[in-house]
Design a protein around this motif. Structure first.
Motif, PDB file in Angstrom:
ATOM      1  N   VAL A  86     -11.183   6.754  -3.900  1.00 56.29           N
ATOM      2  CA  VAL A  86     -11.300   6.901  -2.439  1.00 56.29           C
ATOM      3  C   VAL A  86     -12.633   7.513  -2.051  1.00 56.29           C
ATOM      4  N   LEU A 125      -2.983  -2.420 -11.778  1.00 55.28           N
ATOM      5  CA  LEU A 125      -3.984  -1.482 -11.274  1.00 55.28           C
ATOM      6  C   LEU A 125      -4.390  -0.533 -12.388  1.00 55.28           C
ATOM      7  N   TYR A 172     -11.244  -0.501  -6.333  1.00 55.56           N
ATOM      8  CA  TYR A 172     -10.170  -0.716  -7.306  1.00 55.56           C
ATOM      9  C   TYR A 172     -10.683  -1.515  -8.503  1.00 55.56           C
ATOM     10  N   TYR A 212      -8.362   3.521  -9.219  1.00 56.03           N
ATOM     11  CA  TYR A 212      -8.783   3.376  -7.835  1.00 56.03           C
ATOM     12  C   TYR A 212      -9.503   4.642  -7.401  1.00 56.03           C
ATOM     13  N   LEU A 214      -1.186  -8.598 -11.611  1.00 54.26           N
ATOM     14  CA  LEU A 214      -2.348  -7.716 -11.571  1.00 54.26           C
ATOM     15  C   LEU A 214      -1.906  -6.276 -11.811  1.00 54.26           C
ATOM     16  N   ARG A 245      -9.873   1.777   4.503  1.00 45.49           N
ATOM     17  CA  ARG A 245      -8.843   2.732   4.146  1.00 45.49           C
ATOM     18  C   ARG A 245      -7.422   2.228   4.355  1.00 45.49           C
ATOM     19  N   TYR A 246      -7.187   1.532   5.452  1.00 42.86           N
ATOM     20  CA  TYR A 246      -5.800   1.237   5.808  1.00 42.86           C
ATOM     21  C   TYR A 246      -5.478  -0.237   5.914  1.00 42.86           C
ATOM     22  N   TYR A 259      -8.641  -3.834 -11.383  1.00 42.44           N
ATOM     23  CA  TYR A 259      -7.380  -4.395 -11.846  1.00 42.44           C
ATOM     24  C   TYR A 259      -7.646  -5.198 -13.120  1.00 42.44           C
ATOM     25  N   ASN A 267     -12.346   2.184  -0.174  1.00 41.53           N
ATOM     26  CA  ASN A 267     -11.514   2.338  -1.367  1.00 41.53           C
ATOM     27  C   ASN A 267     -12.005   1.285  -2.369  1.00 41.53           C
ATOM     28  N   GLN A 325      -0.074   6.463   2.861  1.00 40.64           N
ATOM     29  CA  GLN A 325      -1.035   6.076   3.878  1.00 40.64           C
ATOM     30  C   GLN A 325      -2.458   6.099   3.321  1.00 40.64           C
ATOM     31  N   GLY A 326      -3.111   4.935   3.356  1.00 41.03           N
ATOM     32  CA  GLY A 326      -4.475   4.831   2.877  1.00 41.03           C
ATOM     33  C   GLY A 326      -4.615   4.870   1.381  1.00 41.03           C
ATOM     34  N   GLY A 327      -3.514   4.745   0.668  1.00 42.59           N
ATOM     35  CA  GLY A 327      -3.555   4.901  -0.779  1.00 42.59           C
ATOM     36  C   GLY A 327      -3.713   3.607  -1.550  1.00 42.59           C
ATOM     37  N   LYS A 328      -3.291   3.655  -2.787  1.00 44.48           N
ATOM     38  CA  LYS A 328      -3.531   2.539  -3.709  1.00 44.48           C
ATOM     39  C   LYS A 328      -2.716   1.311  -3.335  1.00 44.48           C
ATOM     40  N   LEU A 329      -3.204   0.176  -3.811  1.00 41.26           N
ATOM     41  CA  LEU A 329      -2.599  -1.116  -3.541  1.00 41.26           C
ATOM     42  C   LEU A 329      -1.949  -1.612  -4.818  1.00 41.26           C
ATOM     43  N   ILE A 330      -0.635  -1.791  -4.781  1.00 40.18           N
ATOM     44  CA  ILE A 330       0.121  -2.200  -5.963  1.00 40.18           C
ATOM     45  C   ILE A 330       0.622  -3.619  -5.751  1.00 40.18           C
ATOM     46  N   PHE A 331       0.427  -4.451  -6.779  1.00 38.45           N
ATOM     47  CA  PHE A 331       0.812  -5.848  -6.678  1.00 38.45           C
ATOM     48  C   PHE A 331       2.190  -6.092  -7.270  1.00 38.45           C
ATOM     49  N   ARG A 374       0.860  -1.172   0.000  1.00 38.08           N
ATOM     50  CA  ARG A 374       0.000   0.000   0.000  1.00 38.08           C
ATOM     51  C   ARG A 374       0.899   1.224   0.000  1.00 38.08           C
TER      52      ARG A 374
END
Lengths: 112, 111
Positions: B51, B46, B34, B49, B44, B96-97, B36, B32, A96-102, A93
């Motif tokens: 918020v 992205l 997304y 996304y 995967l 969010r987290y 993909y 959030n 903070q609280g942002g996008k999720l990258i694989f 991630r």
């Protein structure tokens, strides 16, 4: 970081052995990391996570290790079973609280 | 409990046709969201996304767009599909987290 254009590396292990799957992440500011398991034709499923203020976290038969110095993440599976055969992805991630990258993903094959 | 719905499961569309894939989430608010894409045997990527309602971040230049008309609804669209748009499309939601939870995916084949 994202390596979506590359063929997945493979790891083949014998049933009952321990498996170690590695992942390099890209952003030193990433604060949260996740391991996912994806079976063929399905969406990824959460396995275990770890926050950047930790070095190690254990679950049932799985352990995640985080080395922030070299931006490296590993997933250890104890006593690997045929049902563990799947593709494993790490994710970070970013911000903070942002996008999720694989990450790239690794195909685990368990031989009976 | 929270659930995510993504449909259809499979789709075959001709080149040049429009696309609309819908994803809805139940049991949570202000997640959030997304989109993909996954090519066969690949990782995967992205695509978008979000918020919040109307807040969409596009990650890669492409032939696709996304919209979030409601808090728990995320739509992936295209006006004219290309052959290269074929792939496995996955919607996900997350607090969010923490982690993201994935739908079952849509297998899109553009012919």
């Amino acid at each position: 970081g994202e390596s979506v254009g590359l063929h997945l590396p493979t790891l083949s292990v014998q049933e009952g052995d321990n498996s170690i799957i590695n992942c390099a992440y890209s952003n030193s500011a990433s604060d949260y990391f996740i391991w996912y398991k994806q079976e063929s034709g399905k969406g990824p499923q959460f396995i275990i996570d770890i926050r950047s203020n930790m070095d190690k976290r254990q679950g049932q038969r799985v352990t995640v290790l985080l080395n922030k110095t070299v931006k490296h993440l590993s997933l250890q599976i104890a006593a690997t079973q045929p049902g563990d055969s799947a593709v494993y992805f790490c994710a970070e991630r970013q911000n903070q609280g942002g996008k999720l990258i694989f990450g790239q993903g690794t195909e685990l094959s368990v031989k009976p | 409990s929270q659930t995510i719905h993504q449909w259809p499961a499979t789709l075959v569309q001709p080149v040049g046709s429009p696309l609309s894939l819908e994803c809805t989430v139940e049991g949570t608010s202000n997640p959030n969201l997304y989109w993909y894409r996954q090519a066969a045997g690949r990782g995967l990527q992205l695509l978008f996304y979000s918020v919040g309602i109307g807040q969409i971040s596009s990650e890669v230049p492409q032939n696709l767009s996304a919209s979030r008309p409601q808090d728990r609804q995320f739509i992936l669209s295209s006006k004219k599909l290309l052959l290269s748009d074929s792939g496995f499309y996955l919607c996900a939601w997350g607090p969010r987290y923490t982690e993201a939870f994935f739908g079952q995916g849509t297998r899109l084949t553009v012919v």
